[in-house]
Design a protein around this motif. Structure first.
Motif, PDB file in Angstrom:
ATOM      1  N   ALA A   1     -80.572 -12.805  48.453  1.00 25.95           N
ATOM      2  CA  ALA A   1     -81.242 -13.169  49.708  1.00 25.95           C
ATOM      3  C   ALA A   1     -80.276 -13.252  50.876  1.00 25.95           C
ATOM      4  O   ALA A   1     -80.701 -13.407  52.025  1.00 25.95           O
ATOM      5  N   SER A   2     -78.976 -13.151  50.597  1.00 22.67           N
ATOM      6  CA  SER A   2     -77.975 -13.257  51.656  1.00 22.67           C
ATOM      7  C   SER A   2     -77.939 -11.990  52.506  1.00 22.67           C
ATOM      8  O   SER A   2     -78.172 -10.878  52.014  1.00 22.67           O
ATOM      9  N   ALA A   3     -77.606 -12.159  53.783  1.00 20.10           N
ATOM     10  CA  ALA A   3     -77.423 -11.005  54.665  1.00 20.10           C
ATOM     11  C   ALA A   3     -76.028 -10.403  54.506  1.00 20.10           C
ATOM     12  O   ALA A   3     -75.760  -9.310  55.014  1.00 20.10           O
ATOM     13  N   ASP A   4     -75.152 -11.104  53.805  1.00 19.07           N
ATOM     14  CA  ASP A   4     -73.783 -10.637  53.611  1.00 19.07           C
ATOM     15  C   ASP A   4     -73.741  -9.574  52.512  1.00 19.07           C
ATOM     16  O   ASP A   4     -74.198  -9.813  51.386  1.00 19.07           O
TER      17      ASP A   4
ATOM     18  N   VAL B   1     -71.988  -9.004  44.768  1.00 27.83           N
ATOM     19  CA  VAL B   1     -71.731  -9.917  43.659  1.00 27.83           C
ATOM     20  C   VAL B   1     -73.005 -10.163  42.852  1.00 27.83           C
ATOM     21  O   VAL B   1     -72.963 -10.308  41.626  1.00 27.83           O
ATOM     22  N   ALA B   2     -74.141 -10.172  43.522  1.00 28.87           N
ATOM     23  CA  ALA B   2     -75.416 -10.359  42.815  1.00 28.87           C
ATOM     24  C   ALA B   2     -75.601  -9.309  41.727  1.00 28.87           C
ATOM     25  O   ALA B   2     -76.193  -9.581  40.675  1.00 28.87           O
ATOM     26  N   GLN B   3     -75.089  -8.119  41.974  1.00 32.56           N
ATOM     27  CA  GLN B   3     -75.226  -7.039  40.991  1.00 32.56           C
ATOM     28  C   GLN B   3     -74.296  -7.217  39.801  1.00 32.56           C
ATOM     29  O   GLN B   3     -74.460  -6.550  38.779  1.00 32.56           O
ATOM     30  N   MET B   4     -73.319  -8.097  39.926  1.00 34.91           N
ATOM     31  CA  MET B   4     -72.320  -8.280  38.866  1.00 34.91           C
ATOM     32  C   MET B   4     -72.656  -9.423  37.918  1.00 34.91           C
ATOM     33  O   MET B   4     -72.003  -9.580  36.883  1.00 34.91           O
ATOM     34  N   ILE B   5     -73.631 -10.243  38.277  1.00 39.12           N
ATOM     35  CA  ILE B   5     -73.978 -11.392  37.436  1.00 39.12           C
ATOM     36  C   ILE B   5     -74.684 -10.910  36.181  1.00 39.12           C
ATOM     37  O   ILE B   5     -75.678 -10.174  36.257  1.00 39.12           O
ATOM     38  N   PRO B   6     -74.231 -11.296  34.994  1.00 35.76           N
ATOM     39  CA  PRO B   6     -74.920 -10.885  33.764  1.00 35.76           C
ATOM     40  C   PRO B   6     -76.275 -11.578  33.658  1.00 35.76           C
ATOM     41  O   PRO B   6     -76.365 -12.802  33.753  1.00 35.76           O
TER      42      PRO B   6
ATOM     43  N   VAL C   1     -78.776 -17.652  40.542  1.00 39.49           N
ATOM     44  CA  VAL C   1     -77.632 -17.203  41.337  1.00 39.49           C
ATOM     45  C   VAL C   1     -77.890 -15.803  41.890  1.00 39.49           C
ATOM     46  O   VAL C   1     -77.618 -15.517  43.058  1.00 39.49           O
ATOM     47  N   VAL C   2     -78.436 -14.934  41.058  1.00 40.56           N
ATOM     48  CA  VAL C   2     -78.751 -13.572  41.508  1.00 40.56           C
ATOM     49  C   VAL C   2     -79.734 -13.611  42.668  1.00 40.56           C
ATOM     50  O   VAL C   2     -79.555 -12.926  43.683  1.00 40.56           O
ATOM     51  N   ARG C   3     -80.764 -14.427  42.540  1.00 45.94           N
ATOM     52  CA  ARG C   3     -81.767 -14.516  43.621  1.00 45.94           C
ATOM     53  C   ARG C   3     -81.138 -15.058  44.905  1.00 45.94           C
ATOM     54  O   ARG C   3     -81.416 -14.572  46.005  1.00 45.94           O
TER      55      ARG C   3
ATOM     56  N   GLY D   1     -60.921  -8.929  44.038  1.00 49.44           N
ATOM     57  CA  GLY D   1     -62.115  -8.096  44.076  1.00 49.44           C
ATOM     58  C   GLY D   1     -63.228  -8.795  44.844  1.00 49.44           C
ATOM     59  O   GLY D   1     -62.974  -9.541  45.794  1.00 49.44           O
ATOM     60  N   ALA D   2     -64.451  -8.583  44.399  1.00 54.47           N
ATOM     61  CA  ALA D   2     -65.607  -9.192  45.062  1.00 54.47           C
ATOM     62  C   ALA D   2     -65.600 -10.702  44.853  1.00 54.47           C
ATOM     63  O   ALA D   2     -65.129 -11.202  43.827  1.00 54.47           O
ATOM     64  N   ASP D   3     -66.118 -11.440  45.843  1.00 56.12           N
ATOM     65  CA  ASP D   3     -66.217 -12.888  45.693  1.00 56.12           C
ATOM     66  C   ASP D   3     -67.406 -13.403  46.492  1.00 56.12           C
ATOM     67  O   ASP D   3     -67.861 -12.745  47.441  1.00 56.12           O
ATOM     68  N   ALA D   4     -67.896 -14.574  46.111  1.00 55.61           N
ATOM     69  CA  ALA D   4     -69.043 -15.173  46.802  1.00 55.61           C
ATOM     70  C   ALA D   4     -69.140 -16.656  46.488  1.00 55.61           C
ATOM     71  O   ALA D   4     -68.840 -17.095  45.369  1.00 55.61           O
ATOM     72  N   TYR D   5     -69.547 -17.422  47.487  1.00 54.05           N
ATOM     73  CA  TYR D   5     -69.838 -18.848  47.299  1.00 54.05           C
ATOM     74  C   TYR D   5     -71.157 -18.985  46.539  1.00 54.05           C
ATOM     75  O   TYR D   5     -72.140 -18.278  46.823  1.00 54.05           O
ATOM     76  N   ILE D   6     -71.182 -19.906  45.570  1.00 47.46           N
ATOM     77  CA  ILE D   6     -72.381 -20.132  44.758  1.00 47.46           C
ATOM     78  C   ILE D   6     -72.904 -21.540  45.030  1.00 47.46           C
ATOM     79  O   ILE D   6     -72.250 -22.537  44.702  1.00 47.46           O
ATOM     80  N   SER D   7     -74.066 -21.629  45.640  1.00 48.88           N
ATOM     81  CA  SER D   7     -74.666 -22.930  45.955  1.00 48.88           C
ATOM     82  C   SER D   7     -75.294 -23.550  44.714  1.00 48.88           C
ATOM     83  O   SER D   7     -75.980 -22.871  43.933  1.00 48.88           O
TER      84      SER D   7
END
Length: 217
Positions: free
Chosen positions: A192-195, A201-206, A186-188, A79-85
């Protein structure tokens, strides 16, 4: 797949949603010659069996359908995925004991697989797959748009597969193991990503409270 309890997901609606939204699955079988994996579009029929049945087709020259399968087959849906800095965590400023990670959704479906060449069954599968993926097109293409003799010739070049699901294993790793402040960070960061996938994924973070979730519209 290793699934810590905090990331475990067993809601059938969520699992079926991930499967249906995954445009391409990895279909894997174990054989005496070693594992074989093929990227395939598959569709899920939830009207059959306890967990549903997966359908798809392989190219006739693909050796995967010719090799006897050891045990059950495996279909992997991402499903959705994203790198978390790590820099997004406010806790970094407190103790620096943080590292980067990756958030993602994954569903693994297990079950016995049947391969078949029956043209009527193949036509039904090809038609359902086509209708599913053409549904978003402005002018959908239909199997019946092509001459019947041509379609019958194309069907001779593929092998159908039917995989009744015996169990589903799912993981939704969305920073649930972090504190509320770190999750908000993490949401913020993702927002802020252009991707577009990062923003999804930001919308999926509780998060706790709507005020800390940025408007991503």
């Amino acid at each position: 797949m290793h699934v810590p309890p905090v990331f475990h997901e067993d809601n059938p609606e969520i699992l079926h949603g991930i499967i249906r939204n995954a445009r391409l699955a990895q279909f894997v079988t174990a054989t005496a010659k070693g594992p074989i994996a093929t990227p395939l579009p598959l569709f899920l029929d939830t009207e059959e069996g306890e967990f549903g049945v997966l359908y798809g087709h392989l190219a006739q020259p693909n050796p995967q359908w010719k090799e006897p399968v050891l045990g059950e087959a495996l279909a992997i849906f991402m499903g959705a995925d994203a790198y978390i800095s790590a820099s997004w965590y406010p806790s970094k400023q407190l103790h620096h004991k943080v590292v980067p990670t990756w958030n993602y959704e994954a569903v693994q479906a297990f079950g016995p697989v049947e391969f078949f060449r029956d043209p009527n069954r193949l036509l039904a599968i090809v038609t359902r797959l086509t209708n599913q993926h053409e549904a978003t097109q402005k002018t959908p293409w239909h199997v019946t748009d092509a001459p019947d003799a041509f379609i019958q010739g194309q069907l001779k070049g593929v092998v159908g597969l039917r995989m009744p699901i015996t169990r589903l294993l799912a993981k939704r790793k969305m920073s649930q193991n972090r504190g509320a402040d770190d999750r908000a960070g993490v949401v913020r960061g993702l927002a802020a990503s252009a991707d577009l996938l990062d923003r999804a994924v930001a919308q999926m973070i509780p998060v706790e409270g709507d005020a800390i979730r940025p408007d991503l519209d």
